[in-house]
Design a protein around this motif. Structure first.
Motif, PDB file in Angstrom:
ATOM      1  N   LYS A  93       0.822  -1.214   0.000  1.00  0.00           N
ATOM      2  CA  LYS A  93       0.000   0.000   0.000  1.00  0.00           C
ATOM      3  C   LYS A  93       0.856   1.264   0.000  1.00  0.00           C
ATOM      4  O   LYS A  93       0.467   2.282  -0.550  1.00  0.00           O
ATOM      5  CB  LYS A  93      -0.931  -0.015   1.223  1.00  0.00           C
ATOM      6  CG  LYS A  93      -1.971  -1.122   1.139  1.00  0.00           C
ATOM      7  CD  LYS A  93      -2.822  -1.197   2.383  1.00  0.00           C
ATOM      8  CE  LYS A  93      -3.790  -2.374   2.264  1.00  0.00           C
ATOM      9  NZ  LYS A  93      -4.450  -2.680   3.548  1.00  0.00           N
ATOM     10  N   ASN A 121      -0.931   2.885  -7.776  1.00  0.00           N
ATOM     11  CA  ASN A 121      -2.092   2.006  -7.636  1.00  0.00           C
ATOM     12  C   ASN A 121      -3.345   2.865  -7.673  1.00  0.00           C
ATOM     13  O   ASN A 121      -3.601   3.640  -6.736  1.00  0.00           O
ATOM     14  CB  ASN A 121      -1.985   1.235  -6.315  1.00  0.00           C
ATOM     15  CG  ASN A 121      -3.022   0.141  -6.209  1.00  0.00           C
ATOM     16  OD1 ASN A 121      -4.141   0.290  -6.731  1.00  0.00           O
ATOM     17  ND2 ASN A 121      -2.682  -0.959  -5.548  1.00  0.00           N
ATOM     18  N   TRP A 124      -5.639   3.213  -4.695  1.00  0.00           N
ATOM     19  CA  TRP A 124      -5.225   3.916  -3.468  1.00  0.00           C
ATOM     20  C   TRP A 124      -5.412   5.429  -3.662  1.00  0.00           C
ATOM     21  O   TRP A 124      -5.207   5.944  -4.783  1.00  0.00           O
ATOM     22  CB  TRP A 124      -3.765   3.647  -3.115  1.00  0.00           C
ATOM     23  CG  TRP A 124      -3.293   2.224  -2.924  1.00  0.00           C
ATOM     24  CD1 TRP A 124      -2.001   1.821  -2.994  1.00  0.00           C
ATOM     25  CD2 TRP A 124      -4.037   1.051  -2.586  1.00  0.00           C
ATOM     26  NE1 TRP A 124      -1.894   0.471  -2.755  1.00  0.00           N
ATOM     27  CE2 TRP A 124      -3.141  -0.035  -2.493  1.00  0.00           C
ATOM     28  CE3 TRP A 124      -5.396   0.791  -2.369  1.00  0.00           C
ATOM     29  CZ2 TRP A 124      -3.543  -1.328  -2.189  1.00  0.00           C
ATOM     30  CZ3 TRP A 124      -5.803  -0.509  -2.060  1.00  0.00           C
ATOM     31  CH2 TRP A 124      -4.883  -1.542  -1.970  1.00  0.00           C
ATOM     32  N   GLN A 150      -3.013  -5.358  -8.395  1.00  0.00           N
ATOM     33  CA  GLN A 150      -3.490  -4.105  -7.826  1.00  0.00           C
ATOM     34  C   GLN A 150      -5.003  -4.112  -8.071  1.00  0.00           C
ATOM     35  O   GLN A 150      -5.450  -4.463  -9.179  1.00  0.00           O
ATOM     36  CB  GLN A 150      -2.806  -2.931  -8.518  1.00  0.00           C
ATOM     37  CG  GLN A 150      -1.287  -2.944  -8.269  1.00  0.00           C
ATOM     38  CD  GLN A 150      -0.555  -1.842  -9.028  1.00  0.00           C
ATOM     39  OE1 GLN A 150      -1.008  -1.412 -10.088  1.00  0.00           O
ATOM     40  NE2 GLN A 150       0.582  -1.406  -8.485  1.00  0.00           N
TER      41      GLN A 150
END
Lengths: 310, 295
Positions: A93, A121, A124, A150
């Motif tokens: 993350k 990503n 995120w 992802q």
């Protein structure tokens, strides 16, 4: 056997290298190139490997997961430059941590041949800041995304923005279509399939985007590959091409073929090492009937056009 | 371009030249030259370009007599393929697919194609309508017949992850054997050599499943190339229990050769995997059929 001796091989290689490397596609005369050709295998065309990853594959200790050993392996097989992503990008993350480690590792243990390709990503928050840091802080020439691992597909609402943003910044965007045969995934993970259609739409809206598809072979019937080749400028690597003579069949140089599915200038060497053996990708170039010009383009020329030597 | 014309020198890239590949004496125990095409004879001919180019010494076709989809149903191409087997016997061999759902018919087919025909072994295909895997007692008659004929035994195995809860093997086709099935069969026939095909797909688990059964060899073809897989198999099974398959034309010889060239082993060990181990397994039936074999 019509044996291509080392001198002839070198001559062919060097001729093509010279021709392709000149601005405007100007060719040198054969005599000039031949006279400049030194003897010995040291001058054989080096490979630019556009698809390697560093660090640990999450599910198995790989033979060449240590960067120094991977670099030694790449050099042994005459890879002169490798575009390196990070296995950490699949599941982590803290993407800036992933990218910072990748940049440092390439700098410290890359032996002068690893070029870091960071990752963002889309699932995120504030992934845009990771794009900025990849370019401005870590000095990366491109971004590699791993949809499926992802947790997003290419129909993510931000996909078009990522394509636009990388194009505006002059970054290469690499899109990974697979890492591992889904039949042997660890039972605890479910990796979504990656659909190319939304990417095609995004690329049509940003025609100046520099996008490479990694580990991509297209659907069985090949409509997506046809569309990508006809309607976008995307390029692809060879790591997922399978079947005897697959590279030759892709570009139409296999026996009996009059046309391929992709022009040779859209096909780049990529090994998917260290997950796949590096040997496999190089053997594909040997197995397919490719002439010197085609080899030069796939081994190095097309990659250099996308990312000129630093 | 001819098959032996190259514009790249493999030695410059740390790889064997064609001459060196030839010297390895590569026997492809998993050849699909006649499979998956409406025109199998043309496909075979077309693929010979790559057989020649990559220096393959002998190919063992897995679909002689019937097809992999319907092993007991004669194929319209059977006679033509049989003629090719005879014509190319210096570089092509065949094994015939059987169906453990029908042991009597399978044994009759073995008599036709092995005892009285050109084939040297049998193949268990990747599933069947009866859902009978190779561990079922039905197989005992088939294995006994194979042993009597000195026929080689190739068993397609996979461990496709799936089901609920998800586990390796739970997404297999009905009748598609796993390495665990091979292990059960091998336990009943400890003196009969057999090949656990495709390494079960998931070679880390496949090798473990067959590890205790010394009569079982592992073959890697038809799955993605994974760096380190052959090293692992040798560590767990020993080099004498690994055999090579090419799976062409649907898989690339590049893919399958790369698996072995990736391994940190001696040239002598590579030669065992590329052909030596299989030749030992097949020597008896080659001699029975007056086919030339140099182990």
């Amino acid at each position: 056997m019509k044996h291509i001796d080392r001198r002839s091989f070198l001559k062919n290689s060097l001729l093509t290298t010279a021709a392709l490397s000149l601005p405007g596609g100007l060719a040198v005369t054969p005599a000039a190139a031949a006279s400049a050709a030194p003897a010995g295998s040291a001058q054989a065309t080096g490979l630019v490997d556009t698809n390697v990853n560093l660090f640990s594959w999450p599910f198995r200790k790989l033979k060449y997961s240590d960067t120094k050993s991977l670099v030694a392996k790449l050099k042994k097989h005459r890879v002169v430059e490798a575009w390196a992503g990070s296995f950490e990008a699949l599941l982590h993350k803290d993407m800036d941590g992933v990218n910072a480690r990748l940049a440092a590792e390439c700098r410290t243990n890359g032996g002068g041949l690893l070029i870091p390709f960071g990752s963002v990503n889309l699932a995120w928050p504030d992934w845009e800041e990771d794009v900025r840091r990849c370019q401005e802080v870590h000095k990366m020439p491109g971004i590699r995304i791993y949809p499926g691992y992802q947790p997003f597909d290419l129909d993510h609402p931000d996909m078009e923005r990522l394509v636009r943003m990388t194009a505006e910044r002059g970054l290469i965007l690499q899109v990974v279509f697979g890492m591992e045969d889904p039949r042997v995934h660890h039972p605890q993970i479910t990796v979504g399939r990656v659909s190319s259609a939304p990417l095609i739409a995004a690329l049509k809206n940003t025609p100046n985007a520099r996008v490479q598809l990694l580990h991509f072979s297209g659907s069985v019937r090949g409509e997506d590959l046809n569309q990508l080749m006809k309607e976008t400028s995307a390029v692809m690597d060879i790591s997922r091409l399978e079947g005897n003579g697959a590279v030759g069949r892709m570009i139409g140089s296999a026996p009996g073929m009059t046309a391929g599915r992709a022009p040779v200038e859209r096909v780049l060497f990529g090994s998917h090492a260290p997950y796949f053996p590096l040997e496999t990708a190089i053997l594909k170039l040997i197995e397919s009937p490719l002439d010197a010009k085609q080899l030069q383009a796939i081994m190095q020329g097309n990659a250099r056009r996308l990312l000129p030597r630093a | 371009m001819t098959p032996r014309e190259f514009f790249i020198n493999p030695a410059d890239y740390g790889l064997p030249t064609r001459d060196e590949l030839v010297a390895y004496r590569i026997w492809d125990t998993h050849f699909h030259g006649f499979y998956g095409s409406q025109t199998p004879l043309e496909q075979y001919t077309r693929n010979n370009f790559y057989v020649e180019r990559m220096g393959i010494e002998r190919s063992i076709s897995l679909e002689i007599g019937g097809t992999l989809d319907a092993p007991l149903v004669p194929s319209p191409h059977d006679d033509a393929i049989r003629a090719i087997l005879e014509k190319d016997k210096d570089r092509l061999s065949g094994i015939t697919p059987i169906d453990p759902g029908f042991p009597d018919e399978s044994c009759a087919k073995m008599d036709k194609w092995i005892r009285n025909g050109p084939c040297i072994g049998i193949k268990y295909v990747g599933g069947n309508k009866s859902g009978i895997t190779c561990s079922h007692p039905n197989n005992d008659a088939i294995i006994r017949r194979a042993a009597e004929l000195n026929a080689t035994i190739y068993i397609h195995t996979w461990l496709k992850v799936g089901g609920m809860p998800r586990l390796p093997g739970r997404d297999n086709n009905p009748g598609e054997s796993t390495p665990m099935d091979v292990a059960k069969l091998a336990q009943r026939f400890p003196n009969v050599p057999m090949i656990c095909g495709h390494s079960g797909g998931d070679w880390e688990l496949g090798a473990r499943a067959i590890r205790p059964y010394k009569n079982v060899s592992l073959e890697f073809a038809g799955s993605d190339p994974h760096s380190g897989s052959v090293d692992y198999a040798i560590k767990e099974l020993g080099v004498d229990r690994v055999v090579w398959g090419g799976h062409g034309p649907s898989r690339s010889y590049a893919t399958e050769l790369g698996k072995v060239l990736d391994a940190d082993i001696s040239r002598a060990d590579r030669m065992k995997i590329f052909g030596g181990n299989f030749r030992k397994m097949a020597a008896a039936i080659f001699r029975q059929k007056n086919l030339k074999i140099e182990v």
